[in-house]
Write a protein that holds these residues in place. Structure first.
Motif, PDB file in Angstrom:
ATOM      1  N   ILE A  71       0.827  -1.222   0.000  1.00 23.55           N
ATOM      2  CA  ILE A  71       0.000   0.000   0.000  1.00 23.55           C
ATOM      3  C   ILE A  71       0.856   1.265   0.000  1.00 23.55           C
ATOM      4  O   ILE A  71       0.655   2.149  -0.849  1.00 23.55           O
ATOM      5  N   PRO A  72       1.849   1.412   0.922  1.00 18.53           N
ATOM      6  CA  PRO A  72       2.667   2.631   0.860  1.00 18.53           C
ATOM      7  C   PRO A  72       3.459   2.750  -0.442  1.00 18.53           C
ATOM      8  O   PRO A  72       3.631   3.853  -0.969  1.00 18.53           O
ATOM      9  N   ALA A  73       3.931   1.628  -0.979  1.00 18.76           N
ATOM     10  CA  ALA A  73       4.663   1.688  -2.240  1.00 18.76           C
ATOM     11  C   ALA A  73       3.749   2.109  -3.384  1.00 18.76           C
ATOM     12  O   ALA A  73       4.144   2.906  -4.246  1.00 18.76           O
ATOM     13  N   ALA A  74       2.514   1.609  -3.401  1.00 21.02           N
ATOM     14  CA  ALA A  74       1.565   2.001  -4.442  1.00 21.02           C
ATOM     15  C   ALA A  74       1.224   3.489  -4.341  1.00 21.02           C
ATOM     16  O   ALA A  74       1.115   4.184  -5.360  1.00 21.02           O
ATOM     17  N   GLN A  75       1.080   3.976  -3.110  1.00 24.12           N
ATOM     18  CA  GLN A  75       0.796   5.402  -2.927  1.00 24.12           C
ATOM     19  C   GLN A  75       1.958   6.261  -3.412  1.00 24.12           C
ATOM     20  O   GLN A  75       1.757   7.281  -4.086  1.00 24.12           O
ATOM     21  N   LEU A  76       3.178   5.848  -3.092  1.00 26.34           N
ATOM     22  CA  LEU A  76       4.355   6.602  -3.522  1.00 26.34           C
ATOM     23  C   LEU A  76       4.494   6.595  -5.036  1.00 26.34           C
ATOM     24  O   LEU A  76       4.736   7.643  -5.656  1.00 26.34           O
ATOM     25  N   LEU A  77       4.334   5.417  -5.651  1.00 25.57           N
ATOM     26  CA  LEU A  77       4.442   5.335  -7.102  1.00 25.57           C
ATOM     27  C   LEU A  77       3.347   6.152  -7.780  1.00 25.57           C
ATOM     28  O   LEU A  77       3.571   6.757  -8.833  1.00 25.57           O
ATOM     29  N   GLY A  78       2.149   6.190  -7.164  1.00 27.23           N
ATOM     30  CA  GLY A  78       1.070   6.990  -7.723  1.00 27.23           C
ATOM     31  C   GLY A  78       1.398   8.479  -7.703  1.00 27.23           C
ATOM     32  O   GLY A  78       1.149   9.202  -8.679  1.00 27.23           O
ATOM     33  N   LYS A  79       1.979   8.939  -6.597  1.00 30.37           N
ATOM     34  CA  LYS A  79       2.348  10.359  -6.508  1.00 30.37           C
ATOM     35  C   LYS A  79       3.478  10.715  -7.460  1.00 30.37           C
ATOM     36  O   LYS A  79       3.562  11.853  -7.947  1.00 30.37           O
ATOM     37  N   LEU A  80       4.360   9.748  -7.725  1.00 34.88           N
ATOM     38  CA  LEU A  80       5.470   9.988  -8.654  1.00 34.88           C
ATOM     39  C   LEU A  80       5.061   9.789 -10.110  1.00 34.88           C
ATOM     40  O   LEU A  80       5.867  10.059 -11.017  1.00 34.88           O
ATOM     41  N   GLY A  81       3.851   9.303 -10.336  1.00 32.59           N
ATOM     42  CA  GLY A  81       3.396   9.050 -11.688  1.00 32.59           C
ATOM     43  C   GLY A  81       4.022   7.812 -12.309  1.00 32.59           C
ATOM     44  O   GLY A  81       4.084   7.698 -13.542  1.00 32.59           O
TER      45      GLY A  81
END
Length: 293
Positions: free
Chosen positions: A139-149
């Protein structure tokens, strides 16, 4: 006048040797049996499964399953075979393995030879990352990747695999560099060598065995990873291991077990080739530095 003691030559008991070879042969057959079964099944034509068991000797031989798994099999809604996803896996594995290995070498050198206040605690915290399960960071990795595009992209998978591989690479290199005499580093410092000069001129030339171990380990781990691939990628950006799962679970009409088996062997082929060609370097690298004296 010198006296010499006669040598005692140990002779292996023939019965014990036969038993040893029998056990080794049995273990080899046990582990190779599934691969042989997969290979035989992949060479059976689809018509050969009608009215027969999945496990049986082929009535005829055919490469149909291999050609379909490679270039024609339907993976979800895309009937392009595994070849379209093979390049994705190589594009992910190669930079991620190199990047995590390079950072692991730098970290291992720093934590083993350039000790500073808190270095042991830092090493413990880094190695703690080895024991963090994949599921805990999804979940935190998906959130980070989402913010980074970078979500659902190959670059996102490269970043995740590189970062997740740093702890184990650091552990490998730190333990290996601990066996290198500290006097080499002290002598280099006395001669005026700096951090990078010592690393590139002294440490790296001594590192080929552990570099081979780490690259083989990372290549295999990243290539075979399914969880990160299925979570952080979709569609045309998926690695081949995820595409294989979709191939096996996509069925139109008759279930083609021969295509599934051929696809499985095709997917596993790079790791098999690496261990066949470089397995001795992997074992040699693990054992270097394990015995002192």
């Amino acid at each position: 006048m010198t006296s010499s003691q006669p040598r005692t030559v140990e002779r292996t008991n023939p019965v014990a040797r036969v038993v040893l070879y029998a056990v080794l042969l049995s273990l080899a057959l046990f582990f190779l049996a599934p691969l042989a079964l997969m290979l035989i099944t992949s060479l059976r034509p689809t018509e050969d499964f009608r009215g027969q068991s999945i496990i049986s000797w082929p009535g005829a031989w055919s490469l149909y399953a291999w050609t379909k798994a490679w270039g024609e099999a339907c993976i979800g809604t895309r009937c392009v075979g595994l070849k379209a996803y093979y390049l994705n896996s190589f594009m992910i594995v190669i930079p991620a393995a190199i990047f995590s290995t390079a950072l692991g070498a730098i970290n291992g050198f720093t934590l083993s030879k350039l000790r500073f206040p808190g270095s042991n605690l830092l090493f413990i915290l880094i190695v703690f990352g080895v024991f963090i399960p994949y599921q805990a960071i999804l979940i935190p990795a998906a959130q980070l990747l989402g913010k980074l595009g970078l979500l659902n992209t190959i670059w996102g998978l490269i970043l995740v695999q590189s970062v997740y591989g740093i702890p184990i690479c650091t552990l490998f290199f730190r333990n290996y560099y601990a066996s290198i005499p500290d006097e080499l580093i002290k002598a280099a410092k006395i001669d005026g060598a700096g951090y990078w000069t010592i690393f590139f001129s002294i440490i790296l030339p001594l590192s080929p065995p552990i570099i081979a171990v780490t690259l083989i380990w990372q290549f295999t781990a990243i290539w075979n990873d399914f969880l990160f691939g299925v979570t952080f990628s979709s569609g045309a950006s998926q690695p081949v291991i995820v595409a294989l799962n979709n191939l096996v679970n996509t069925t139109f009409g008759v279930k083609e077990y021969n295509v599934d088996m051929a696809g499985t062997i095709i997917t596993a082929l790079p790791t098999l080739v690496i261990y066949v060609l470089a397995g001795k370097y992997f074992v040699r690298g693990l054992t270097v530095g394990s015995v002192k004296g």
